[in-house]
Design a protein around this motif. Structure first.
Motif, PDB file in Angstrom:
ATOM      1  N   ARG A   1       5.658  23.981 -44.343  1.00  0.00           N
ATOM      2  CA  ARG A   1       4.325  24.764 -44.255  1.00  0.00           C
ATOM      3  C   ARG A   1       4.602  26.188 -44.971  1.00  0.00           C
ATOM      4  O   ARG A   1       3.632  26.441 -45.827  1.00  0.00           O
TER       5      ARG A   1
ATOM      6  N   ARG B   1      13.501  19.314 -36.265  1.00  0.00           N
ATOM      7  CA  ARG B   1      12.237  18.855 -36.746  1.00  0.00           C
ATOM      8  C   ARG B   1      11.247  19.837 -36.852  1.00  0.00           C
ATOM      9  O   ARG B   1      10.534  20.131 -37.828  1.00  0.00           O
ATOM     10  N   ARG B   2      11.139  20.865 -35.737  1.00  0.00           N
ATOM     11  CA  ARG B   2      10.114  22.105 -35.809  1.00  0.00           C
ATOM     12  C   ARG B   2      10.695  22.938 -37.184  1.00  0.00           C
ATOM     13  O   ARG B   2       9.509  23.424 -37.812  1.00  0.00           O
ATOM     14  N   MET B   3      11.538  23.302 -37.264  1.00  0.00           N
ATOM     15  CA  MET B   3      12.095  24.116 -38.386  1.00  0.00           C
ATOM     16  C   MET B   3      11.707  23.456 -39.716  1.00  0.00           C
ATOM     17  O   MET B   3      11.375  24.098 -40.366  1.00  0.00           O
TER      18      MET B   3
ATOM     19  N   GLN C   1       9.178  21.414 -40.282  1.00  0.00           N
ATOM     20  CA  GLN C   1       7.684  21.576 -40.320  1.00  0.00           C
ATOM     21  C   GLN C   1       7.259  23.062 -40.861  1.00  0.00           C
ATOM     22  O   GLN C   1       6.754  23.249 -41.793  1.00  0.00           O
ATOM     23  N   VAL C   2       7.997  23.911 -40.295  1.00  0.00           N
ATOM     24  CA  VAL C   2       7.724  25.504 -40.767  1.00  0.00           C
ATOM     25  C   VAL C   2       8.101  25.654 -42.105  1.00  0.00           C
ATOM     26  O   VAL C   2       7.309  26.178 -43.004  1.00  0.00           O
TER      27      VAL C   2
ATOM     28  N   ARG D   1      15.007  18.292 -31.726  1.00  0.00           N
ATOM     29  CA  ARG D   1      13.593  18.807 -31.904  1.00  0.00           C
ATOM     30  C   ARG D   1      13.243  20.109 -32.455  1.00  0.00           C
ATOM     31  O   ARG D   1      12.416  20.196 -33.178  1.00  0.00           O
ATOM     32  N   LEU D   2      14.204  20.878 -32.339  1.00  0.00           N
ATOM     33  CA  LEU D   2      14.162  22.284 -32.997  1.00  0.00           C
ATOM     34  C   LEU D   2      14.288  22.146 -34.593  1.00  0.00           C
ATOM     35  O   LEU D   2      13.839  22.967 -35.394  1.00  0.00           O
TER      36      LEU D   2
ATOM     37  N   GLU E   1      17.260  18.795 -27.607  1.00  0.00           N
ATOM     38  CA  GLU E   1      16.598  20.219 -27.898  1.00  0.00           C
ATOM     39  C   GLU E   1      17.294  20.497 -29.338  1.00  0.00           C
ATOM     40  O   GLU E   1      16.146  20.879 -30.239  1.00  0.00           O
TER      41      GLU E   1
END
Length: 65
Positions: free
Chosen positions: A46, A38-40, A42-43, A35-36, A32
């Motif tokens: 962006r 990697r998402r951070m 990406q954010v 995964r978080l 988890e």
């Protein structure tokens, strides 16, 4: 003596089960966190990427200024 040995073996079996269960929880938490992370990333990419008008979002003044 055999009752003491049996009690210790039973206790050890319960402790081993608890360790295995906790190991599974730690592994799930590590997945988890990965995964978080990697998402951070990406954010953050962006947010720092130029928008359609060519300006970088982080350099723009908020609309209320």
């Amino acid at each position: 003596m055999t009752d003491d040995l049996r009690a210790m073996e039973e206790r050890m079996a319960h402790l081993m089960r608890a360790v295995d269960d906790l190991s599974d929880v730690v592994a799930a938490q590590a997945d988890e966190i990965d995964r978080l992370t990697r998402r951070m990333a990406q954010v953050m990419d962006r947010i720092s990427a130029p928008d359609e008008g060519g300006a970088v979002f982080t350099d723009q003044r908020p609309p209320h200024w």
